[in-house]
Design a protein around this motif. Structure first.
Motif, PDB file in Angstrom:
ATOM      1  N   ALA A  80       6.715   3.230   7.772  1.00 35.70           N
ATOM      2  CA  ALA A  80       8.002   3.539   8.391  1.00 35.70           C
ATOM      3  C   ALA A  80       8.110   5.011   8.778  1.00 35.70           C
ATOM      4  O   ALA A  80       9.052   5.394   9.459  1.00 35.70           O
ATOM      5  CB  ALA A  80       9.135   3.163   7.433  1.00 35.70           C
ATOM      6  N   HIS A  81       7.166   5.842   8.347  1.00 33.79           N
ATOM      7  CA  HIS A  81       7.268   7.278   8.607  1.00 33.79           C
ATOM      8  C   HIS A  81       5.916   7.848   8.999  1.00 33.79           C
ATOM      9  O   HIS A  81       4.885   7.367   8.567  1.00 33.79           O
ATOM     10  CB  HIS A  81       7.765   8.011   7.355  1.00 33.79           C
ATOM     11  CG  HIS A  81       9.040   7.439   6.821  1.00 33.79           C
ATOM     12  ND1 HIS A  81      10.240   7.609   7.441  1.00 33.79           N
ATOM     13  CD2 HIS A  81       9.285   6.683   5.742  1.00 33.79           C
ATOM     14  CE1 HIS A  81      11.188   6.984   6.766  1.00 33.79           C
ATOM     15  NE2 HIS A  81      10.621   6.406   5.722  1.00 33.79           N
ATOM     16  N   GLY A 137       3.732   9.615   5.020  1.00 31.23           N
ATOM     17  CA  GLY A 137       4.685   9.750   3.929  1.00 31.23           C
ATOM     18  C   GLY A 137       4.362   8.843   2.759  1.00 31.23           C
ATOM     19  O   GLY A 137       3.842   7.748   2.930  1.00 31.23           O
ATOM     20  N   SER A 138       4.698   9.311   1.559  1.00 29.05           N
ATOM     21  CA  SER A 138       4.445   8.538   0.339  1.00 29.05           C
ATOM     22  C   SER A 138       5.470   7.430   0.180  1.00 29.05           C
ATOM     23  O   SER A 138       6.595   7.536   0.651  1.00 29.05           O
ATOM     24  CB  SER A 138       4.517   9.442  -0.889  1.00 29.05           C
ATOM     25  OG  SER A 138       3.467  10.362  -0.874  1.00 29.05           O
ATOM     26  N   TRP A 168       0.841  -1.194   0.000  1.00 30.19           N
ATOM     27  CA  TRP A 168       0.000   0.000   0.000  1.00 30.19           C
ATOM     28  C   TRP A 168       0.878   1.247   0.000  1.00 30.19           C
ATOM     29  O   TRP A 168       2.088   1.159   0.213  1.00 30.19           O
ATOM     30  CB  TRP A 168      -0.960  -0.013   1.177  1.00 30.19           C
ATOM     31  CG  TRP A 168      -0.365   0.342   2.513  1.00 30.19           C
ATOM     32  CD1 TRP A 168       0.741  -0.204   3.111  1.00 30.19           C
ATOM     33  CD2 TRP A 168      -0.845   1.320   3.430  1.00 30.19           C
ATOM     34  NE1 TRP A 168       0.958   0.376   4.338  1.00 30.19           N
ATOM     35  CE2 TRP A 168      -0.004   1.316   4.569  1.00 30.19           C
ATOM     36  CE3 TRP A 168      -1.917   2.200   3.405  1.00 30.19           C
ATOM     37  CZ2 TRP A 168      -0.193   2.145   5.658  1.00 30.19           C
ATOM     38  CZ3 TRP A 168      -2.112   3.030   4.517  1.00 30.19           C
ATOM     39  CH2 TRP A 168      -1.260   2.998   5.620  1.00 30.19           C
ATOM     40  N   ASP A 169       0.252   2.403  -0.202  1.00 33.44           N
ATOM     41  CA  ASP A 169       0.924   3.686  -0.115  1.00 33.44           C
ATOM     42  C   ASP A 169       0.356   4.415   1.101  1.00 33.44           C
ATOM     43  O   ASP A 169      -0.796   4.856   1.081  1.00 33.44           O
ATOM     44  CB  ASP A 169       0.682   4.513  -1.384  1.00 33.44           C
ATOM     45  CG  ASP A 169       1.405   5.845  -1.360  1.00 33.44           C
ATOM     46  OD1 ASP A 169       1.990   6.212  -0.307  1.00 33.44           O
ATOM     47  OD2 ASP A 169       1.381   6.538  -2.396  1.00 33.44           O
ATOM     48  N   PRO A 170       1.136   4.562   2.196  1.00 39.08           N
ATOM     49  CA  PRO A 170       0.635   5.215   3.413  1.00 39.08           C
ATOM     50  C   PRO A 170       0.196   6.660   3.220  1.00 39.08           C
ATOM     51  O   PRO A 170      -0.470   7.226   4.086  1.00 39.08           O
ATOM     52  CB  PRO A 170       1.829   5.140   4.376  1.00 39.08           C
ATOM     53  CG  PRO A 170       2.678   4.029   3.858  1.00 39.08           C
ATOM     54  CD  PRO A 170       2.485   4.020   2.367  1.00 39.08           C
ATOM     55  N   HIS A 171       0.518   7.256   2.086  1.00 37.74           N
ATOM     56  CA  HIS A 171       0.103   8.627   1.803  1.00 37.74           C
ATOM     57  C   HIS A 171      -1.421   8.769   1.857  1.00 37.74           C
ATOM     58  O   HIS A 171      -1.932   9.828   2.249  1.00 37.74           O
ATOM     59  CB  HIS A 171       0.639   9.075   0.443  1.00 37.74           C
ATOM     60  CG  HIS A 171       0.280  10.472   0.092  1.00 37.74           C
ATOM     61  ND1 HIS A 171       0.793  11.559   0.768  1.00 37.74           N
ATOM     62  CD2 HIS A 171      -0.560  10.973  -0.847  1.00 37.74           C
ATOM     63  CE1 HIS A 171       0.281  12.664   0.252  1.00 37.74           C
ATOM     64  NE2 HIS A 171      -0.540  12.337  -0.731  1.00 37.74           N
ATOM     65  N   VAL A 172      -2.156   7.728   1.516  1.00 39.18           N
ATOM     66  CA  VAL A 172      -3.619   7.808   1.535  1.00 39.18           C
ATOM     67  C   VAL A 172      -4.168   7.982   2.942  1.00 39.18           C
ATOM     68  O   VAL A 172      -5.295   8.414   3.117  1.00 39.18           O
ATOM     69  CB  VAL A 172      -4.289   6.594   0.842  1.00 39.18           C
ATOM     70  CG1 VAL A 172      -3.869   6.489  -0.601  1.00 39.18           C
ATOM     71  CG2 VAL A 172      -4.013   5.319   1.589  1.00 39.18           C
TER      72      VAL A 172
END
Length: 181
Positions: A97-98, A65-66, A57-61
């Motif tokens: 991680a961020h 952080g992207s 997944w992309d945690p930006h959603v």
């Protein structure tokens, strides 16, 4: 800030392959599922493990952080997962991680559901926050969790969303079964 997490998770997992998890004789009551890289695994109720998206997944959603991070969603009907009015049982797990996953989970809201509670979770491997909503349009509930390792480390952070219908609450069992490598 109100976020539709089901829509966010759907966007984060867009364009990934759906793998049908086949049941074989002797499968335990709580099958273990893992992401494609073997970094994240959980045990889920047997009726939930019909379909798996396992490519991250992309945690930006979630407002973090992207980037591409380990993650998976397993449910009885992945096509309907993004629709909170659709009857679906399943779980999404995403590693980050961020950023501050706990702050992001505190900001989540599900306006079509009734906010039920917020509590601490303390398991052997993970500690964190669990927030719950009931009376959702599908007749079920949603829990959102932000976890960190129990040993005092601040990473990895893990975001978990469970959607479930019927009696009982699988949240603590799923969270206790979480493994991240």
């Amino acid at each position: 800030m109100t976020l539709s997490v089901a829509a966010l998770v759907a966007a984060a997992l867009a364009a990934v392959t759906v793998t049908v998890v086949l049941h074989r004789g002797g499968v335990p009551e709580q099958p273990r599922v893992a992401d494609a890289g073997g970094r994240v695994s959980i045990q889920v109720p047997a009726s939930w493990d019909r379909e798996l998206r396992d490519s991250g997944w992309d945690p930006h959603v979630l407002g973090l952080g992207s980037g591409h991070e380990p993650g998976l969603v397993v449910a009885d009907d992945l096509a309907r997962w993004p629709d909170l009015a659709a009857p679906v049982d399943g779980v999404f797990v995403g590693v980050s991680a961020h950023g501050d996953v706990t702050a992001r989970v505190k900001a989540l809201a599900h306006s079509a559901c009734h906010y039920s509670s917020s509590r601490d979770f303390r398991g052997a491997d993970w500690h964190g926050l669990v927030r719950a909503w009931s009376g959702c349009p599908d007749g079920g509930s949603i829990t959102e969790s932000a976890l960190v390792p129990a040993g005092g480390a601040t990473e990895p952070q893990v975001y978990v969303q469970l959607r479930q219908r019927g009696d009982g609450d699988a949240t603590d069992g799923v969270l206790r079964s979480l493994r991240v490598r």
